[in-house]
Scaffold this motif. Structure first.
Motif, mmCIF file in Angstrom:
data_model
loop_
_atom_site.group_PDB
_atom_site.id
_atom_site.type_symbol
_atom_site.label_atom_id
_atom_site.label_comp_id
_atom_site.label_asym_id
_atom_site.label_seq_id
_atom_site.Cartn_x
_atom_site.Cartn_y
_atom_site.Cartn_z
ATOM 1 N N GLY A 26 0.833 -1.190 0.000
ATOM 2 C CA GLY A 26 0.000 0.000 0.000
ATOM 3 C C GLY A 26 0.867 1.238 0.000
ATOM 4 N N TYR A 27 0.312 2.353 0.466
ATOM 5 C CA TYR A 27 1.013 3.631 0.385
ATOM 6 C C TYR A 27 0.868 4.392 1.693
ATOM 7 N N LEU A 28 1.904 5.179 2.010
ATOM 8 C CA LEU A 28 1.922 6.026 3.192
ATOM 9 C C LEU A 28 2.178 7.457 2.729
ATOM 10 N N VAL A 29 1.205 8.340 2.953
ATOM 11 C CA VAL A 29 1.270 9.716 2.477
ATOM 12 C C VAL A 29 1.760 10.606 3.620
ATOM 13 N N ALA A 30 2.727 11.480 3.312
ATOM 14 C CA ALA A 30 3.295 12.338 4.351
ATOM 15 C C ALA A 30 3.666 13.687 3.764
ATOM 16 N N ALA A 31 3.694 14.696 4.629
ATOM 17 C CA ALA A 31 4.201 16.009 4.252
ATOM 18 C C ALA A 31 5.722 15.974 4.251
ATOM 19 N N ALA A 32 6.325 16.991 3.648
ATOM 20 C CA ALA A 32 7.782 17.019 3.541
ATOM 21 C C ALA A 32 8.448 16.959 4.909
ATOM 22 N N ALA A 33 7.847 17.572 5.918
ATOM 23 C CA ALA A 33 8.451 17.598 7.252
ATOM 24 C C ALA A 33 8.435 16.233 7.931
ATOM 25 N N ASP A 34 7.590 15.312 7.470
ATOM 26 C CA ASP A 34 7.444 14.005 8.128
ATOM 27 C C ASP A 34 7.999 12.853 7.296
ATOM 28 N N LEU A 35 8.783 13.153 6.252
ATOM 29 C CA LEU A 35 9.255 12.080 5.362
ATOM 30 C C LEU A 35 10.190 11.108 6.071
ATOM 31 N N ALA A 36 11.059 11.621 6.935
ATOM 32 C CA ALA A 36 11.992 10.723 7.634
ATOM 33 C C ALA A 36 11.232 9.700 8.467
ATOM 34 N N ALA A 37 10.223 10.152 9.210
ATOM 35 C CA ALA A 37 9.415 9.218 10.011
ATOM 36 C C ALA A 37 8.621 8.286 9.119
ATOM 37 N N ALA A 38 8.156 8.779 7.981
ATOM 38 C CA ALA A 38 7.375 7.945 7.063
ATOM 39 C C ALA A 38 8.202 6.784 6.541
ATOM 40 N N GLU A 70 10.779 5.425 7.920
ATOM 41 C CA GLU A 70 11.071 4.512 9.029
ATOM 42 C C GLU A 70 9.917 3.541 9.262
ATOM 43 N N ILE A 71 8.693 4.046 9.173
ATOM 44 C CA ILE A 71 7.514 3.204 9.405
ATOM 45 C C ILE A 71 7.205 2.347 8.183
ATOM 46 N N ALA A 72 7.357 2.916 6.981
ATOM 47 C CA ALA A 72 6.952 2.219 5.759
ATOM 48 C C ALA A 72 7.749 0.950 5.533
ATOM 49 N N ASP A 73 9.039 0.942 5.924
ATOM 50 C CA ASP A 73 9.849 -0.262 5.717
ATOM 51 C C ASP A 73 9.251 -1.461 6.434
ATOM 52 N N GLY A 74 8.735 -1.242 7.667
ATOM 53 C CA GLY A 74 8.171 -2.357 8.422
ATOM 54 C C GLY A 74 6.854 -2.846 7.858
ATOM 55 N N PHE A 75 5.972 -1.915 7.437
ATOM 56 C CA PHE A 75 4.653 -2.290 6.938
ATOM 57 C C PHE A 75 4.677 -2.688 5.462
ATOM 58 N N GLY A 76 5.815 -2.500 4.766
ATOM 59 C CA GLY A 76 5.873 -2.823 3.339
ATOM 60 C C GLY A 76 5.111 -1.829 2.492
ATOM 61 N N LEU A 77 5.161 -0.538 2.838
ATOM 62 C CA LEU A 77 4.421 0.499 2.140
ATOM 63 C C LEU A 77 5.369 1.368 1.313
ATOM 64 N N ASP A 78 4.840 1.966 0.252
ATOM 65 C CA ASP A 78 5.565 2.969 -0.521
ATOM 66 C C ASP A 78 5.212 4.346 0.026
ATOM 67 N N VAL A 79 6.222 5.205 0.161
ATOM 68 C CA VAL A 79 6.009 6.551 0.702
ATOM 69 C C VAL A 79 5.704 7.521 -0.439
ATOM 70 N N ILE A 80 4.687 8.353 -0.246
ATOM 71 C CA ILE A 80 4.333 9.393 -1.214
ATOM 72 C C ILE A 80 4.560 10.745 -0.546
ATOM 73 N N ASP A 81 5.453 11.543 -1.155
ATOM 74 C CA ASP A 81 5.715 12.899 -0.692
ATOM 75 C C ASP A 81 4.654 13.810 -1.301
ATOM 76 N N ALA A 82 3.809 14.395 -0.469
ATOM 77 C CA ALA A 82 2.699 15.202 -0.965
ATOM 78 C C ALA A 82 3.186 16.381 -1.811
ATOM 79 N N SER A 83 4.386 16.908 -1.515
ATOM 80 C CA SER A 83 4.875 18.066 -2.262
ATOM 81 C C SER A 83 5.249 17.717 -3.696
ATOM 82 N N SER A 84 5.416 16.422 -3.985
ATOM 83 C CA SER A 84 5.785 16.002 -5.338
ATOM 84 C C SER A 84 4.561 15.642 -6.192
ATOM 85 N N VAL A 85 3.372 15.704 -5.624
ATOM 86 C CA VAL A 85 2.142 15.359 -6.352
ATOM 87 C C VAL A 85 1.571 16.640 -6.971
ATOM 88 N N HIS A 86 1.363 16.611 -8.286
ATOM 89 C CA HIS A 86 0.860 17.795 -8.975
ATOM 90 C C HIS A 86 -0.622 17.665 -9.344
#
Length: 525
Positions: free
Chosen positions: A4-16, A18-34
């Motif tokens: 699945g996917y984990l959506v985070a703001a730029a300020a929370d990417l490091a924490a995202a 860290e968590i996504a590796d355990g749950f098997g999720l892809d991280v989406i940086d909201a600032s990169s979505v147009h």
């Protein structure tokens, strides 16, 4: 593959991450979505979607715009709260969406990661075979007492009636747990992959229903043989067969690196660039997932092989952009054989027509190669684009490690990483005379290398040898079209050791920024 996917703001990417590796999720940086609506519609079909909420995220316009679309498109999402007060800043999100603290998310992610590592390890314990002989031994035992139960049935029925009136059926409830435990064991195994753990309580509801009819039916010899087939299905462990074949050596899996970016970058507009490390067999699924995240994403035209990488090894990627700005600091992930992605934001300069991107690939902090590719840059008026993308993977053949002798113990671990990756390297100065300021062999070794790995520290800043080696590497690079390539690794700090003006061409600032971010994330020593 992605869970699945984990959506985070730029300020929370490091924490995202860290968590996504355990749950098997892809991280989406909201600032990169147009295109927020298109992305929201794509995420509506995902198996799991998580949102990291924080006070900083509540001030991020890009994050709020994306959440506005997700609130109408998603039926359910897991909220992860950096602080308890963060939920109140997002009142437009459905109140029925479940929430957990970021500490709980980290704990569950760590447990899932340890479970996956345990599953990939060889399993020597086979206690599940024991219930079979126990069932056989227990089967003849109830056959003998059956006539006794028939003779004493009137008294027993009266006793049971009295017990049921006094205890209110407590005996039945006490008799259920053993059967429920036996039935729940395989169900817990099946429920383990659940990403956020929100649906685990549902798995505990089915056991009581089948358990109730079994005790009153009184033929345990019939019900017990039905349970042995359930432990048998743990055949989802074909993966360990790979590790069993190499009991002495750690298990490994082949890895490729694929770059994704829009076919054309929009001038002065942040664009998402992703480097995905995956097994060759997963390429098509990785391309499909990348286009789901960003419909404009296109892969580099060629597959690039990294080689066999030991499971559990650290894979790192840092992105350097020529002709644009990038938050390309070094990111690290643990290689488990599943696809892992590294996300960067790139913004092309206003005056360039093409951007060159260099993704440096590390294994256990040893740089083993550079993935280079280009993208055209379009202005306000769109121009017809052709296949102008080029990609190549240059794997380093020989590395020269420059360091202070006072850092020898630390550098020994880096040299070992190069050895494990199969990259030739020179680092042992023990055979050189310590009285000589500049040894001819050092000059020859630098000339042979295609990568000059400068291990910078306070001790290196005071070493005349290190200065001479770096200056010679710079001189040779200017005369030989950029060879050797120079990379810098900070061994200590903060504070970071200053460098002399003669080494300004190495651009220490980029490597210091990478070290600062890595230190803040807990990657640094």
């Amino acid at each position: 593959m992605s869970n699945g996917y984990l959506v985070a703001a730029a300020a929370d990417l490091a924490a995202a991450h860290e968590i996504a590796d355990g749950f098997g999720l892809d991280v989406i940086d909201a600032s990169s979505v147009h295109d927020q609506q298109a992305t929201s519609a794509a995420l509506a079909g995902a198996a799991n979607v998580g949102l990291i909420l924080s006070e900083a995220a509540a001030r991020d316009e890009a994050f709020l715009a994306l959440l506005g679309g997700l609130a109408t498109q998603l039926e359910r999402a897991q909220l992860i709260l950096v602080t308890p007060e963060a939920r109140g800043a997002f009142t437009f999100l459905p109140p029925a969406w479940p929430a957990m603290s970021i500490e709980e998310a980290r704990m569950r992610a760590g447990e899932l990661l340890r479970q996956r590592q345990a599953e990939t390890a060889p399993r020597d314990d086979v206690p599940r075979a024991e219930p079979l002989p126990r069932a056989d031994d227990a089967a003849p035992a109830p056959a003998a007492p059956e006539p006794q139960q028939e003779d004493a049935s009137p008294a027993q029925e009266e006793a049971r009636a009295a017990e049921s009136e006094l205890e209110g059926g407590a005996a039945e409830s006490e008799g259920e747990p053993p059967a429920a435990q036996e039935d729940s064991a395989p169900q817990e195994q099946a429920a383990a992959p659940e990403p956020f753990g929100a649906e685990q309580p549902k798995a505990a509801e089915p056991p009581p229903a089948p358990a109730a009819p079994e005790p009153p039916s009184a033929p345990p010899s019939v019900s017990e043989p039905e349970t042995p087939p359930q432990p048998a299905p743990p055949q989802p462990a074909p993966a360990p067969s790979v590790t069993r074949s190499g009991a002495a050596a750690p298990a490994s899996a082949a890895a490729d690196a694929t770059a994704f970016a829009p076919s054309r970058l929009r001038r002065s507009t942040p664009e998402l660039v992703r480097i995905v490390v995956h097994q060759p067999k997963d390429l098509n699924a990785v391309i499909k997932a990348a286009r789901k995240i960003d419909p404009r994403a296109e892969p580099a035209p060629q597959g690039m092989s990294i080689g066999d990488v030991a499971l559990g090894a650290s894979i790192g990627v840092a992105l350097e952009v020529r002709g644009g700005a990038c938050d390309g600091t070094l990111q690290r992930r643990t290689w488990t054989g599943e696809p892992i992605d590294f996300n960067f934001t790139v913004e092309a300069d206003a005056s360039v027509k093409q951007v060159v991107m260099l993704a440096r690939v590390f294994i256990n902090d040893a740089q083993i190669g550079v993935l280079a590719f280009t993208r055209k840059v379009s202005g306000p008026a769109k121009k017809p684009h052709g296949p102008g993308d080029r990609a190549r993977l240059k794997r380093h053949k020989r590395v020269f490690l420059s360091y202070s002798s006072r850092d020898r113990e630390t550098v020994a671990a880096i040299a070992t990483a190069y050895q494990m990756a199969g990259v030739e390297h020179f680092w042992d100065r023990a055979s050189l005379k310590s009285g000589e300021e500049w040894h001819p062999r050092l000059r020859r070794e630098i000339d042979r290398a295609d990568l000059f790995h400068l291990c910078w520290s306070r001790a290196a800043a005071e070493s005349e040898w290190v200065h001479k080696e770096a200056e010679h590497a710079l001189t040779r690079r200017r005369k030989h079209s950029g060879k050797p390539e120079i990379t810098v690794q900070m061994l200590d700090g903060p504070p970071w050791a200053p460098h002399p003006p003669a080494l300004d061409a190495i651009n220490f600032d980029d490597f210091v920024r990478a070290a600062i971010v890595g230190y803040a994330r807990g990657d640094g020593g």
